[in-house]
Design a protein around this motif. Structure first.
Motif, short mmCIF file in Angstrom:
data_model
loop_
_atom_site.label_atom_id
_atom_site.label_comp_id
_atom_site.label_asym_id
_atom_site.label_seq_id
_atom_site.Cartn_x
_atom_site.Cartn_y
_atom_site.Cartn_z
N GLU A 159 92.60 -69.51 -9.74
CA GLU A 159 91.52 -70.47 -9.55
C GLU A 159 91.75 -71.67 -10.45
OE1 GLU A 159 87.31 -69.75 -8.91
OE2 GLU A 159 87.80 -67.63 -9.14
N ASP A 191 74.75 -71.37 -14.37
CA ASP A 191 75.58 -70.29 -14.90
C ASP A 191 76.36 -70.85 -16.10
OD1 ASP A 191 77.26 -68.18 -15.43
OD2 ASP A 191 77.68 -67.75 -13.32
N ARG A 194 79.84 -69.41 -16.88
CA ARG A 194 80.91 -69.94 -16.02
C ARG A 194 81.28 -71.36 -16.44
NH1 ARG A 194 79.65 -70.87 -9.86
NH2 ARG A 194 79.28 -68.64 -9.82
N GLY A 241 96.47 -64.51 -2.16
CA GLY A 241 95.24 -65.29 -1.94
C GLY A 241 95.34 -66.75 -2.36
N LEU A 242 96.55 -67.31 -2.40
CA LEU A 242 96.71 -68.71 -2.83
C LEU A 242 95.89 -69.67 -1.97
CD1 LEU A 242 98.09 -70.87 -4.60
CD2 LEU A 242 99.97 -70.89 -2.96
N ASN A 244 93.10 -69.37 -0.46
CA ASN A 244 91.67 -69.49 -0.75
C ASN A 244 91.38 -70.20 -2.06
OD1 ASN A 244 88.91 -69.05 0.05
ND2 ASN A 244 88.80 -67.60 -1.65
N SER A 247 91.56 -73.72 -1.21
CA SER A 247 90.40 -74.17 -0.43
C SER A 247 89.20 -74.38 -1.34
CB SER A 247 90.00 -73.13 0.63
OG SER A 247 91.04 -72.89 1.51
N LEU A 248 88.98 -73.42 -2.24
CA LEU A 248 87.84 -73.55 -3.16
C LEU A 248 87.96 -74.83 -3.99
CD1 LEU A 248 87.61 -69.86 -4.44
CD2 LEU A 248 85.70 -71.10 -3.42
N LEU A 251 87.37 -77.94 -1.78
CA LEU A 251 85.95 -78.11 -1.43
C LEU A 251 85.15 -78.62 -2.63
CD1 LEU A 251 85.51 -74.80 0.60
CD2 LEU A 251 84.99 -77.08 1.50
N LYS A 252 85.45 -78.07 -3.82
CA LYS A 252 84.70 -78.49 -5.01
C LYS A 252 85.01 -79.93 -5.37
CE LYS A 252 83.98 -73.97 -6.97
NZ LYS A 252 84.63 -72.90 -7.71
N LYS A 254 85.94 -82.27 -3.31
CA LYS A 254 85.32 -83.12 -2.29
C LYS A 254 83.83 -83.31 -2.58
CE LYS A 254 86.10 -83.37 2.69
NZ LYS A 254 86.61 -82.62 3.84
N ARG A 255 83.17 -82.20 -2.98
CA ARG A 255 81.73 -82.29 -3.31
C ARG A 255 81.50 -83.19 -4.51
NH1 ARG A 255 80.91 -76.74 -2.10
NH2 ARG A 255 81.12 -76.10 -4.26
N TYR B 168 89.18 -58.04 0.26
CA TYR B 168 90.13 -59.15 0.18
C TYR B 168 90.99 -59.00 -1.07
CZ TYR B 168 91.85 -63.97 -0.18
OH TYR B 168 92.65 -65.08 -0.29
N THR B 172 95.00 -58.44 -1.19
CA THR B 172 95.87 -59.53 -1.65
C THR B 172 96.51 -59.25 -3.00
OG1 THR B 172 93.94 -60.66 -2.56
CG2 THR B 172 94.69 -61.39 -0.39
#
Lengths: 368, 182
Positions: A159, A191, A194, A241-242, A244, A247-248, A251-252, A254-255, B168, B172
């Protein structure tokens, strides 16, 4: 003074914040390049200059060995003798120790392993391929530099936070500052945990103000793989899972940029290029195979409180505090991520934080 | 404002998250399935009991699953192939995630449909080519979601549901597996 900036930074490192934003209370940037980014040597000079400007009684060449409660305050043992104080502000930073995953020990001994605290430049690395683990600011910067030195880089990406260097021709941190994002307070955040653990953004402070995201690295020839999940029998195993995590991050970003545009009353900017993820990424890399000769662990940092003999550190090794007020009388913190505001991580954030913390400290001293 | 209701009790989940932060031992679950050979490559698995929150738990009722292989594998096709159960698990996990994240974000969902495809080169399991792996080479999930949200908000739901999905993650990332004879 400014020891970590003198001794714990790689040679090419520059700040992520532009010079005009790297101001200290009473010391605005007055040099010739407000949009540039300081080298670590320049940061060290800035800190030394600030000490002269405020005429602080700095004890240089002095290491704090331990701090423990004593009487109405704290006993501080240093390499130059002991001190007694009623209040104490911990400003030793959040990046004292490079964290590495436990399976680091399963890496074959023939490989060279480095953390960002050991790394100085690509010329010190052995010839051959380099696996850079981690794609936050440090990981992407080192991956680019090492790849350019002619050593092929495989970059393991978990991430991450993607950011363009410039948005509508202004530094993205100008937008953070001006739009108020950096002013978000610690006690108003959903959060906090985080937010405090948010990885540093994929940015580099280079003279040409260029963006350094995964697309840039792919363009340089860096091979992207997923998060390093384990090393088993000398084989590095990467997550599938690269796509995703990219994508996350897309998207962040862009927001965030849409938020800037809407704050500025502008219609949304044109679509940015999504992160190009290979159709299939390698899931395994045989570390005995000779392809990789060095692993650089750009897997984050943690603070070192081993010298602090006051029970204010949580089970994860982080200081317990409320906006800089630690859980022991007269004990305070400054210069930690999201200490009081999003800007707290940056040099620029110290002014407001210090004012709030010192107000509390002074009042507490009077009331005691 | 209309009340968003995807049928997910997000409040209970958020409370559980808070409660378990201070009680990691209660968060340790063990999921179980038992399996029994029938004949040929046909077996029957049952699932009912599991452990969690510090004690034995049980589903309301026992679930029974038949696993077999299709006739093109020269089998009797008494049930789906074991690897298809992975697709079932992935689809249901991601779907639950989308509904939950949507509930948490105040997005009303009307329908969530998905197709999961696993690309599988069976020369691996047949031992016909040692360079071919036994498992999937690629898994592709395609969602069709009808919700009161923009395309981007829906993409964000799907991304977040992958980020928090147990299946998932299990597919993965490598997992330690121990198989022994009792």
């Amino acid at each position: 003074m400014a020891n970590s900036w003198r001794r714990e930074r790689w040679d090419s490192l520059r700040l992520l914040t532009p010079n005009w934003l790297s101001r200290l209370p009473g010391l605005d940037y007055d040099g010739p390049d407000p949009d540039g980014y300081m080298t670590s040597g320049e940061v060290a000079s800035l800190v030394s200059r600030f000490a002269r400007v405020i005429d602080a009684p700095v004890r240089s060449q002095t290491s704090v060995l331990s701090v423990r409660p004593a009487g109405d305050g704290y006993h501080v043992a240093t390499s130059q003798g002991d001190l007694q104080c009623r209040s104490l502000v911990i400003a030793s930073g959040a990046c004292n120790i490079a964290t590495t995953p436990s399976f680091r020990t399963a890496v074959p001994a023939s490989l060279t392993q480095l953390t960002p605290l050991d790394y100085r430049g690509p010329s010190e690395l052995p010839e051959g391929g380099v696996l850079v683990v981690g794609a936050s600011a440090t990981g992407v910067q080192l991956a680019a530099e090492v790849q350019r030195s002619g050593r092929p880089v495989v970059l393991s990406v978990g991430e991450h936070v993607r950011l363009p260097r410039l948005h509508r021709d202004r530094d993205v941190l100008w937008w953070m500052d001006a739009s108020g994002v950096w002013d978000q307070r610690w006690d108003e955040i959903d959060d906090l945990n985080r937010a405090r653990r948010l990885p540093s953004p994929q940015l580099i402070g280079s003279p040409d103000r260029s963006t350094l995201d995964l697309n840039t690295l792919t363009g340089l020839g860096v091979e992207l793989v997923g998060r390093l999940a384990a090393v088993r029998d000398g084989v590095a195993l990467f997550s599938g899972g690269l796509r995703n995590v990219c994508s996350l991050a897309d998207l962040k970003m862009k927001r965030l940029l849409a938020g800037f545009d809407s704050w500025a009353g502008l219609s949304p900017s044109k679509d940015f290029e999504p992160t190009a993820v290979p159709a299939s990424t390698r899931l395994k890399l045989d570390l005995h195979g000779g392809e990789i000769s060095t692993i650089v662990w750009a897997t984050g940092f943690r603070p070192d409180y081993s010298w602090l003999d006051v029970p204010v550190v949580d089970e994860k090794g982080r200081l317990r505090h409320e906006g800089g007020v630690a859980g022991a009388p007269g004990l305070y913190a400054l210069g930690l991520p999201m200490l009081r505001r999003r800007r707290s991580s940056f040099i620029n954030g110290i002014e407001d934080d210090a004012r709030a913390v010192v107000d509390h400290l002074a009042k507490e001293l009077t009331d005691r | 404002m209309t009340v968003v209701d995807n049928g997910v009790n997000v409040q209970a989940l958020l409370e559980a998250r808070e409660a378990l932060k201070g009680a990691p031992e209660a968060a340790q679950f063990t999921w179980r399935a038992t399996s029994k050979w029938e004949k040929g490559v046909h077996s029957t698995a049952t699932v009912q009991k599991f452990f969690g929150l510090g004690q034995e738990q049980t589903h309301k009722k026992e679930s029974v699953f038949s696993a077999d292989h299709p006739e093109v594998f020269a089998a009797e096709d008494n049930g789906i192939t074991p690897i298809e159960y992975l697709l079932v698990g992935l689809a249901s996990c991601l779907t639950a995630g989308v509904a939950s994240v949507a509930q948490n974000r105040g997005i009303q969902v009307r329908s969530i449909e998905s197709t999961v495809e696993g690309a599988h080169d069976i020369r691996g399991i047949l031992g016909a080519d040692s360079d071919v792996r036994n498992g999937f080479n690629d898994v592709k999930v395609t969602f069709n979601i009808n919700a009161d949200a923009s395309k981007e908000e829906i993409e964000a739901l799907v991304a977040q549901s992958q980020k928090r999905s147990a299946v998932y993650d299990a597919l993965t990332n490598p997992t330690n597996v121990t198989v022994e004879v009792a």
